[in-house]
Structure formats: C-alpha cells, structure tokens
Motif scaffolding. Structure first.
Motif, PDB file in Angstrom:
ATOM      1  N   PRO A 140       0.856  -1.194   0.000  1.00  0.00           N
ATOM      2  CA  PRO A 140       0.000   0.000   0.000  1.00  0.00           C
ATOM      3  C   PRO A 140       0.893   1.245   0.000  1.00  0.00           C
ATOM      4  O   PRO A 140       1.928   1.274   0.656  1.00  0.00           O
ATOM      5  N   LEU A 141       0.487   2.252  -0.737  1.00  0.00           N
ATOM      6  CA  LEU A 141       1.346   3.403  -0.961  1.00  0.00           C
ATOM      7  C   LEU A 141       1.867   4.012   0.339  1.00  0.00           C
ATOM      8  O   LEU A 141       3.011   4.462   0.415  1.00  0.00           O
ATOM      9  N   CYS A 142       1.043   3.998   1.384  1.00  0.00           N
ATOM     10  CA  CYS A 142       1.451   4.633   2.643  1.00  0.00           C
ATOM     11  C   CYS A 142       2.529   3.831   3.381  1.00  0.00           C
ATOM     12  O   CYS A 142       3.101   4.317   4.359  1.00  0.00           O
ATOM     13  N   TYR A 143       2.803   2.612   2.933  1.00  0.00           N
ATOM     14  CA  TYR A 143       3.835   1.782   3.553  1.00  0.00           C
ATOM     15  C   TYR A 143       5.049   1.609   2.662  1.00  0.00           C
ATOM     16  O   TYR A 143       6.039   1.007   3.062  1.00  0.00           O
ATOM     17  N   ALA A 144       4.981   2.107   1.455  1.00  0.00           N
ATOM     18  CA  ALA A 144       6.058   1.884   0.490  1.00  0.00           C
ATOM     19  C   ALA A 144       7.292   2.711   0.846  1.00  0.00           C
ATOM     20  O   ALA A 144       7.190   3.806   1.394  1.00  0.00           O
ATOM     21  N   SER A 145       8.455   2.159   0.536  1.00  0.00           N
ATOM     22  CA  SER A 145       9.715   2.883   0.681  1.00  0.00           C
ATOM     23  C   SER A 145      10.073   3.457  -0.672  1.00  0.00           C
ATOM     24  O   SER A 145      10.363   2.710  -1.621  1.00  0.00           O
ATOM     25  N   SER A 336      -1.855  -0.072  -3.826  1.00  0.00           N
ATOM     26  CA  SER A 336      -0.429  -0.187  -4.128  1.00  0.00           C
ATOM     27  C   SER A 336      -0.159   0.443  -5.486  1.00  0.00           C
ATOM     28  O   SER A 336      -1.070   0.666  -6.297  1.00  0.00           O
ATOM     29  N   MET A 337       1.098   0.701  -5.736  1.00  0.00           N
ATOM     30  CA  MET A 337       1.461   1.259  -7.037  1.00  0.00           C
ATOM     31  C   MET A 337       1.215   0.244  -8.151  1.00  0.00           C
ATOM     32  O   MET A 337       0.858   0.627  -9.274  1.00  0.00           O
TER      33      MET A 337
END
Length: 532
Positions: A140-145, A336-337
C-alpha cells in the motif's frame, strides 16, 4: 573578526530584532568549520581593504543604492580580476561516470556536467534498485519505501549554480566575509532522468511564476542578509567589468537563490516533459511517480493555478493521473502502485500549497490528505531498535516508521557564504542524509529519505533489500535473484494477508524484512533470514 561587526549587520539587528548571539560568531567557532563552510581569514583586513579608485567607480555607472555598498568592498590588487569562461568539471561529482556535457549560460559561462541520462549504474546496483522498487510497488502506498531527492530540479545539470565559483571568488573582495567563504546554490548535480534511473520515485519540483512563465526555481522570499550579499556581488561584477548579474529583482524570486540568470531557469513544462519521456520508455512501463510541487500561495494570488493545471494535463493525460476524486471512489484506502499501474495510472501530483477546489480535482494537497504526509527534520529521527520520528516534541519519538504515515525527510547542503541553507549566519547544515546516515534511515523503513547531491554511491546507501556487493554476479549465477524474490514474496503474503494489499500492514513484519535483508548473511538466497 571585527570586520563582521559592520553597520550593515547592526542595522539587521535593529530591523529584524535578531538576538546578537545568533549572528555574532566568535573566531574559535569559525575555525572549527569544515571546508564547505565559512572560516576566519588569517590576513589582517585593515591591510587588505583598499577602496576602489574613483576612476573605477565612475566607469561602473553605479546607482545610488549600489554606491552605498562601496565602503564594504575592498580592492584586491593581489587577485586576478578576470572572469573565467568555464568552471571545469565541477558539475560531475567525484566517482561518477557519465558522458561530459557543457552547460553554458547566455554569458557563455560554462560548467561541465553529466549529459542527461548518461550516468553509469553498475549491474549489481541496477538489479538491487529494481528489486527494491518491485517490493515497494506491492505495498500500500502509505507503507512503500520510495527514494526521493530534495529540490530535485535545482540541478547543476540544468545550470543551477553555474556561476557559483565565480561569485565565490568575489567573496574575497567583501570586507565582512571571510576570504575562504563557500558558495553552493545547486541541490543536485544530476538530471531528473539520472535521478529516476537511480531509483528516485518522489520528485520535488520547486514551482514558481516569474518572467512570464511557470519555472523551476529556488525562490526564497525576502532575506535581507542574502539580498545585501547579492547586491555586493553584482556591484563587484560592475567594478570588475564582468558582464554577469545574479538576478535578485525577479517578481516571485527575490532573490533567485541560484547563480543562474532568472530567464534561463528551466520552465516547468520542460521538466514535466522530461518526467513523461522517462515514464514512456519501454523499460519503465511498470513505474509510478509521485511529483511534489513545492509551490507557494502566490500562485493563487496571481491566478496561476489554472495555468498549473492546464500545463499538467497538457503533458500527462488525465486518465494516467491518480486523482483525489479517484481515492474517494475507492473509499479512501490507498492502493499499491502495482494496482494503480494496472488501472493505467502512472503518476500522482502533490502540492505544498492548498488551492482548494481550484486544484483538488487533479492534484492532492500535501497536508492531511496523502498518508498523513509529514516532513520532520532528520535530527528528530531515532534509529534502531526504536525506528521512530519525533513529531510532537516528545521523547522517545512518537511517530513509528512503517505505520502508514508518510515521512519525507530532507536535508540541504546549500551554503551562501556565511549563511547556511536556512540563512542562519555561522550555522552548519548538519545532520545530513549521506552515505553514513542513510543506511540506518532506510533500514528503519522511513518512507522517503530525500537527500541533496544524489550519486550512485548515495543511492546505494538507500538499498535495504540486498547486502553490499550483491544481489548477484550476473555472469556466474542467474538463479539467485529468482530464489530470493520467491522468499520476499512469501514475506509480503505473510504481512498483507495474501494478494489483498488493502488490509492493514504489520509494521513488525515489515521491519523484520528491512532488517533481515541487509544482514551480512544475506549474500546468497540460501543465506537470507526473513523469519518474522
């Protein structure tokens, strides 16, 4: 150091009610400064400060305001007054391999920089970047590095800082500056294309309207000390008959904070087209970008928000942009992206200023709407085993990384003679995101570390998915990445409950993934330990 206590500084104290302790810097402190800062000169200024001759002043055709600067300038017969036509290869950082290219301004003053897209990235780092991005796109975008850069567009590859060494030479002619004061006005050295090739997926474009166009510019509002410095530099250029000028009068950029003629700062349109061209390359068809407009409310005051939207849509078709209304349609749950790309989305835009209804059909506002986007200073970061960011002045830090909050941490390496990036007299820019600090920051899963001066070496410091020197020797063992990728996918399924990446993540599982991936034992697929 008595020369520092000029009437100019005294006026600053009164005009801005600045505490004397902030600007008054003693010799002991200045002698401890690193090379890229200002240091005290050992020469007696009283012997050096010779006024310019009446003939030189008359031939310079100075205005009354410029003549008021003359008592602060010193004629230096020991220094050659010639204007160099080139700054050599200063635009190519040490250790970077690329195709040299001459960037020249309208004064025919040039710097050798890396040609756009030519920076060499070794195969091991290329594969590590690709694997790390593939993992991040699953989250999910808010967890992506997501690797970022600070002021991505303020790059010497596009001329920002082109005249720094020339103006730095002038510092020795100003009575209240140390003889070896340092000037750097470019945040980056490499082009946007090369930054993205090194894994950058959050691109910051400093967006301002001046000279009749939306442009990429580091504009700083009103800074009296810097204005005075820029005026002194321009007067010296006139006295020495050098046909250059640091533009400090452009509306919206007073002064422009980069030593480049205002009209030669690149347009937002060309920068956006560079991003679109990169996304269109065959090898980048699965990539997704976040473009952050570091803009100001003056765009609304000048009725330039429609122009910003129209320019954006002229380069990126609406169907390729992930927009605020689309987030609402899916219940406000960030995908997610990979999911976004599967829907045809390739980019999203975030603005530092909130223009309200004039903007939010296409562009997100940074504060409050994008994963709780925050930009805490690096000094508030607490590393392992806590892995948190101090957000409310509490200790221990209360903002855990990998918790669904997007933390974008930037540091700045600009230096304006005696002033640091924040225009604080005599202060350093430390701490910095560099090869020493970045491994711990990324190991803790901080979403978007965004340093200045990105190079392949600095990009490698942000890799947490592979140990140094790996992922594999492409000429020996081609099976290794496939084995490791299978193990990493197992971790993702354990963390997110299978294919549905919309469920709440388990920060402990993600932290275990970050920590295990950089263990020395992770030098072959069979040696990695991803136990949760």
């Amino acid at each position: 150091m008595l020369a520092l206590r000029t009437p100019f500084l005294s006026a600053l104290f009164v005009f801005f009610s600045v505490q004397v302790s902030v600007i008054s810097v003693n010799c002991a402190r200045w002698n401890q400064r690193r090379t890229s800062s200002i240091a005290a000169t050992s020469e007696p200024l009283s012997k050096l400060c010779i006024p310019f001759s009446q003939e030189a002043v008359a031939s310079a055709n100075l205005t009354k305001a410029e003549e008021s600067i003359l008592p602060e300038l010193c004629y230096r017969p020991d220094l050659a007054p010639s204007l160099s036509g080139t700054e050599g290869d200063r635009g190519i950082p040490i250790g970077v391999e690329c195709t040299p290219f001459q960037w020249c301004d309208s004064y025919d003053h040039c710097t050798t920089v890396c040609e756009r897209g030519s920076v060499v990235v070794n195969p091991s780092l290329q594969k590590a970047i690709a694997t790390q991005l593939e993992l991040s796109r699953r989250l999910p975008l808010c967890y992506a590095s997501l690797i970022g850069t600070h002021n991505s567009g303020i790059s010497l590859a596009d001329g920002y800082g082109n005249l720094d060494l020339t103006y730095q030479h002038y510092f020795r002619w100003i009575s209240w500056l140390a003889s070896d004061a340092y000037l750097q006005t470019n945040n980056q050295y490499l082009s946007l294309t090369d930054q993205m090739n090194l894994g950058v997926r959050i691109v910051e474009l400093d967006t301002h309207f001046f000279d009749g166009d939306l442009r990429i510019a580091h504009c700083g509002g009103f800074h009296s000390a810097l204005d005075r410095l820029v005026t002194a530099l321009n007067v010296l250029a006139k006295l020495l008959h050098h046909p250059i000028q640091w533009d400090s009068e452009t509306i919206g950029c007073q002064p422009s904070l980069s030593s480049i003629p205002a009209a030669e700062q690149r347009t937002l349109l060309t920068a956006m087209q560079e991003l679109a061209d990169w996304l269109a390359m065959p090898q980048n068809q699965q990539e997704f970008l976040i473009v952050f407009f570091d803009d100001q409310m003056d765009l609304a005051a000048w009725d330039m928000v429609p122009a910003l939207l129209n320019l954006t849509l002229s380069v990126f078709p609406l169907e390729t942009i992930f927009t605020p209304p689309e987030l609402l349609l899916i219940g406000g749950i960030w995908p997610s992206m990979d999911e976004l790309v599967a829907r045809g989305k390739r980019v999203m835009f975030v603005s530092g200023a909130d223009y309200g209804l004039a903007m939010n059909t296409v562009i997100f506002t940074k504060d409050g709407t994008v994963c709780g986007w925050r930009e805490p200073p690096l000094r508030h970061f607490v590393g392992e085993p806590i892995c948190s960011v101090e957000t409310n002045g509490t200790f221990p830090a209360d903002g855990a990384t990998l918790s669904g909050e997007l933390y974008r941490v930037t540091t700045c390496e600009l230096q304006y003679g005696p002033m640091n990036c924040d225009f604080v007299w005599g202060a350093t820019n430390e701490p910095l995101l560099d090869e020493v600090s970045l491994p711990e920051v990324t190991r803790c899963g901080l979403n978007s570390p965004s340093p200045d001066s990105l190079t392949p070496e600095r990009a490698a410091a942000m890799i947490w998915t592979w140990a140094d020197g790996h992922p594999y020797n492409p000429y020996v063992d081609l099976s290794q990445p496939a084995q490791l990728w299978t193990m990493l996918q197992d971790v993702l399924r354990s963390s997110f409950g299978g294919a549905d990446t919309k469920v709440q993540a388990q920060p402990t599982a993600l932290l275990a993934l970050h920590a295990a991936a950089r263990q020395p034992a992770c030098q072959a697929a069979s040696g990695c330990n991803f136990a949760l």
